[in-house]
Structures are given as C-alpha cells and as structure tokens.
Write an enzyme that holds these catalytic residues in place. Sequence first.
Site, short mmCIF file in Angstrom:
data_model
loop_
_atom_site.label_atom_id
_atom_site.label_comp_id
_atom_site.label_asym_id
_atom_site.label_seq_id
_atom_site.Cartn_x
_atom_site.Cartn_y
_atom_site.Cartn_z
N LYS A 83 0.80 -1.24 0.00
CA LYS A 83 0.00 0.00 0.00
C LYS A 83 0.83 1.29 0.00
O LYS A 83 0.39 2.31 -0.52
CB LYS A 83 -0.95 0.01 1.20
CG LYS A 83 -2.11 -0.96 1.05
CD LYS A 83 -3.12 -0.75 2.15
CE LYS A 83 -4.33 -1.64 1.91
NZ LYS A 83 -5.45 -1.26 2.77
N ASP B 54 -10.09 3.26 1.34
CA ASP B 54 -10.23 2.63 2.65
C ASP B 54 -10.98 3.54 3.64
O ASP B 54 -11.75 3.06 4.48
CB ASP B 54 -8.85 2.30 3.24
CG ASP B 54 -8.24 1.05 2.61
OD1 ASP B 54 -9.01 0.17 2.16
OD2 ASP B 54 -7.00 0.95 2.57
#
Length: 281
Positions: A70, A107
């Site tokens: 990420k 997210d």
Amino acid sequence: MITGATTVAGVVGSPVRHSLSPLIHNAWLAAAGVDGVYVPFSPPPHGFKDFVRGLRGGAVRGVNVTLPFKEEAMMAADEISPRADLAGASNLLIFTAEGHILADNTDGLGLLHAFQVQAPGFDPKAGPVVILGAGGAARGAAAAFVAAGAPEVRIVNRTYMRAEQIAGGLGSTVVPLPLDRMAEALGGVIAVINATSAGLSGDGDLNVPLEATPTDAVVMDMVYKPLRTPFLARAEAIGRRTVDGLEMLIGQAIPSFEAFFGRSPPAEVDVRALCLEALSQ
Ligand code: ATR
C-alpha cells in the site's frame, strides 16, 4: 464469459490467495451483467515496481492494492489523490490509456461506510474518536475521520513516538496520547477503533478499559479474521454497538468498483453473506 471487450481489474497483494475482493467484485459484475473480470495478482515481495510498470498503459483498468504494497503503490504513481496523500497509502491504482498511474485511497470511505451500515445514525462530527495503533491502518483511519469533520482524533499506541509521528502529519485535530493516559483518552468519545494488528489476541498489550467509554460509544475493529475479535466481543459484552472490518472491506470495494467499471455495484447482491460463507470455510 470473457470476450474481446472485457475490462480487466484486480487486486495485488502478497499473499493474495485469501483475498475476498475477487469474490465481491465478480459477484457484482455477474449480477450487473458487466463485461468485466477481477483477478488476483501476487508479484514477488520485491517485484511490485516491475509489476506496476507492466500495467502502465491501461491494458488493465486498475488494481486494488493490499498488504504489503500500500505504501509502495504511492511511489509507483504519477498522480496521488488528496485522500491517498492524507492517508499516506493507496489501496487503488488506476491505469489511464495515456499511460498515467493514479493512486487513490478508498479505505477511508470504507471505514465510514461500515459505521453507516452497522451503527446507523453515527455522525463522525459529533465528538472525539480514539484510534488504537499507529501503523498504516491507523493513519488511514485518522485521515478518514479528519476528512469527515471529526472535532478531535486521539491516537493511542504502544510505541508513543509512532503516535506522535502520525499526529504530526495530520494537523492539530489529531492528538497523540501515551498509553498511561488511556482512560482519559476514552472519556467522552463517540467511537473507539482498533487499528492495531493485534486483532487475534484482542488488543494485545493495550488492555483497553472499554468501560471508560460512554455507553453509546461505537467500538470498531479493522481486523475481520476472526470477524468477531476478542476486542469486539468485550465491547458487545458491556453493551456497546460494534462495527467490523468486513463491512469496511465491502465499503472500500464499492468506490473501487465504480472507478474500474464506471457504474455502481448492483444493490441486490448480498456480498456480505458471500464473504461470511467464504470466511467460514
Ligand atoms: P499496519 O500498517 O497494518 O497498520 P504496522 O505498521 O505493523 O501495521 O502497525 C501495527 C500496529 O499495531 C502498531 O501500532 C503496533 O504498535 P507498535 O507501534 O507499538 O509496534 C500495534 N500492535 C501490534 N501488536 C500489538 C500488541 N500486541 N499490542 C499492542 N499494539 C500492537
């Protein structure tokens, strides 16, 4: 059915074998009758850069990015969205036909979606929240609450210095607190979010006295394996409303699907039930 016009998207992680994202996206694609497919990719640990280079140019529309890539995803991109920048990580790369790579982060939207679904009426603007942990997940959660207008975001972490580091990058709304001020940190909060990686064993060394939260506080754990973590079980046992990491996973998939396939996922598919079935196997 795969055709000559199929849009390809996917998820990249290592390991990726147990990712629920292919299940979610392909169920939506099938129900919506979209000519698309969503596949898992697992480059070797040091192969992320080459993997992304290979996708530049748009042969694949985009990929979700999961652990451990990420942060690396940010470095691979030509353009970073403000919310990915704030989170310091990207879970969504889009490859344009012109050869550009855009890094985004859904997210945070997933986290807020989970609260909306499982704690109806929850308003992130209504009071302070506490985030436990100071890794990438915690930073993303803090960024999401700042963006949603939380008046105060308190970060408590085993290693205080890391809490200070996160807070430093997110402005004066985010306040680091040392472990020995945990009870104070929990006072008057509207939510407690466990963003440590200690989900299997509860809250690890933190020993969070959840009784110190107001009775209407909502308790969330970002871990979804197990779904009902010891931390959530403790919260439920004292009557707190709880939110789980699976709903967050589904919540981040919705805007990702929109970015890949240009339409909302069909509402009639119960992807949570599909995921619960997969998790039970
Ligand atoms: P991620 O990027 O997935 O959030 P990470 O950067 O490894 O993962 O961060 C894990 C977080 O969980 C950290 O805040 C870590 O605390 P430290 O900064 O003190 O290491 C926290 N954590 C992990 N195991 C823990 C445990 N047993 N008790 C308390 N906190 C724990």
